[in-house]
Design a protein around this motif. Sequence first.
Motif, short mmCIF file in Angstrom:
data_model
loop_
_atom_site.label_atom_id
_atom_site.label_comp_id
_atom_site.label_asym_id
_atom_site.label_seq_id
_atom_site.Cartn_x
_atom_site.Cartn_y
_atom_site.Cartn_z
N GLY A 66 0.84 -1.21 0.00
CA GLY A 66 0.00 0.00 0.00
C GLY A 66 0.87 1.25 0.00
N LEU A 67 0.23 2.38 -0.32
CA LEU A 67 1.00 3.64 -0.45
C LEU A 67 1.11 4.39 0.87
N GLY A 68 0.48 3.86 1.93
CA GLY A 68 0.57 4.53 3.24
C GLY A 68 -0.07 5.92 3.21
N LEU A 69 0.60 6.86 3.86
CA LEU A 69 0.04 8.21 4.01
C LEU A 69 -0.27 8.86 2.66
N GLU A 70 0.60 8.61 1.70
CA GLU A 70 0.38 9.18 0.36
C GLU A 70 -0.97 8.70 -0.23
N GLY A 71 -1.26 7.43 -0.02
CA GLY A 71 -2.52 6.87 -0.50
C GLY A 71 -3.73 7.47 0.21
N LEU A 72 -3.56 7.71 1.52
CA LEU A 72 -4.66 8.33 2.29
C LEU A 72 -4.98 9.70 1.72
N LYS A 73 -3.92 10.45 1.42
CA LYS A 73 -4.12 11.80 0.87
C LYS A 73 -4.82 11.74 -0.49
N LEU A 74 -4.42 10.77 -1.31
CA LEU A 74 -5.07 10.62 -2.62
C LEU A 74 -6.55 10.28 -2.44
N LEU A 75 -6.83 9.36 -1.53
CA LEU A 75 -8.21 8.94 -1.30
C LEU A 75 -9.05 10.13 -0.85
N HIS A 76 -8.48 10.91 0.05
CA HIS A 76 -9.19 12.08 0.57
C HIS A 76 -9.50 13.06 -0.56
N SER A 77 -8.48 13.38 -1.36
CA SER A 77 -8.71 14.42 -2.37
C SER A 77 -9.64 13.92 -3.48
N VAL A 78 -9.54 12.64 -3.83
CA VAL A 78 -10.44 12.12 -4.87
C VAL A 78 -11.88 12.01 -4.33
N GLY A 79 -12.01 11.65 -3.07
CA GLY A 79 -13.35 11.61 -2.45
C GLY A 79 -14.00 12.99 -2.51
N LYS A 80 -13.20 14.02 -2.18
CA LYS A 80 -13.74 15.40 -2.21
C LYS A 80 -14.08 15.79 -3.64
N GLU A 81 -13.18 15.47 -4.57
CA GLU A 81 -13.40 15.84 -5.98
C GLU A 81 -14.73 15.28 -6.50
N PHE A 82 -15.03 14.03 -6.13
CA PHE A 82 -16.24 13.39 -6.65
C PHE A 82 -17.38 13.40 -5.63
N ASN A 83 -17.15 14.10 -4.51
CA ASN A 83 -18.19 14.29 -3.51
C ASN A 83 -18.79 12.97 -3.01
N ILE A 84 -17.90 12.08 -2.58
CA ILE A 84 -18.34 10.77 -2.09
C ILE A 84 -17.53 10.45 -0.83
N PRO A 85 -18.18 9.97 0.24
CA PRO A 85 -17.42 9.59 1.44
C PRO A 85 -16.48 8.42 1.16
N VAL A 86 -15.40 8.33 1.95
CA VAL A 86 -14.40 7.28 1.70
C VAL A 86 -14.16 6.43 2.95
N VAL A 87 -13.88 5.15 2.72
CA VAL A 87 -13.53 4.23 3.80
C VAL A 87 -12.17 3.61 3.49
N THR A 88 -11.34 3.48 4.54
CA THR A 88 -10.02 2.89 4.37
C THR A 88 -9.64 2.11 5.64
N GLU A 89 -8.72 1.17 5.46
CA GLU A 89 -8.34 0.29 6.58
C GLU A 89 -7.22 0.87 7.44
N VAL A 90 -7.35 0.66 8.75
CA VAL A 90 -6.22 0.94 9.65
C VAL A 90 -5.76 -0.38 10.26
N MET A 91 -4.45 -0.57 10.30
CA MET A 91 -3.90 -1.83 10.83
C MET A 91 -3.23 -1.63 12.19
N ALA A 92 -2.96 -0.37 12.54
CA ALA A 92 -2.21 -0.12 13.77
C ALA A 92 -2.67 1.19 14.39
N ILE A 93 -2.44 1.31 15.70
CA ILE A 93 -2.94 2.48 16.44
C ILE A 93 -2.39 3.78 15.86
N HIS A 94 -1.11 3.80 15.47
CA HIS A 94 -0.54 5.06 14.99
C HIS A 94 -1.11 5.50 13.64
#
Length: 258
Positions: A66-94
């Motif tokens: 996975g792309l880590g933080l970079e992927g989160l940022k992409l997901l966020h900006s694409v979700g905003k661009e297309f006006n759709i909520p996004v879900v993503t997995e977390v594997m660790a507390i940090h």
Amino acid sequence: MNLDIRSVTVGDVHIGTGNPILIAGPCSVENVGMLREVARAVVEAGVSILRGGSFKPRTSPYSFQGLGLEGLKLLHSVGKEFNIPVVTEVMAIHQIEPAMEHADMLQVGARNMHNFSLLSALGKTDMPILLKRGFMATIEEWLMAAEYLVKEGNDRIVLCERGIRTFETWTRNTLDISAVPLARMLGGYPVIVDPCHASGRRDLLEPLSLAGLAAGADGIMLEVHPDPDKALSDGGQSLSIPEMKKLVFKLLKQSENK
Ligand code: PEP
Ligand code: MN
């Protein structure tokens, strides 16, 4: 048995109100181009929530992680661009804090359903949680995992049946269809079905999705990729964009007729 389902709101989407919703997107966020292509298509098709993994729990440590933080940022900006909520997995507390900043719902994957410190930490947030069933977990253990969230104050829980490990080898896992009505009745949480991880097979996604809806699921989650054969994870169980459109059309029609 509890027949009242506590609905969960994600962005402007209500899960568990009797109107099944669809979640779709790539297994992993791979790059901005593929994510935008999938997001545009799922929104056009009528999907309510975009999924995309950025911290990936892979069986082999040498597989794409996975792309880590970079992927989160992409997901966020694409979700905003297309006006759709996004879900993503977390594997660790940090990973919780950055994921909270960038996503509308957090997924606990099958491999982490027993990670009680992760669950307790997520219980202290007010984020909607998509809690997948561990592939070796009983329904009781799954509901107890949900209790770890509730105990800390977070009852914004959606359960996800994604198949359990059995002796069958034609499928990656076995979709436990009876878990859908049972977990809804016993836990009172909305339950969605993930036919992709349950089967590992693109050719079973339609019948398993329809079975999920017939069993009373509050939603279906699908993996989609612009070119499934080249996907960095889970290509064999991912739909192409035209296949996704066809199946989503069918599922939305089916849920209207309920
Ligand atoms: C996923 O949703 O991509 C995933 C890794 O699922 P699971 O935890 O059910 O294997
Ligand atoms: Mn996957």
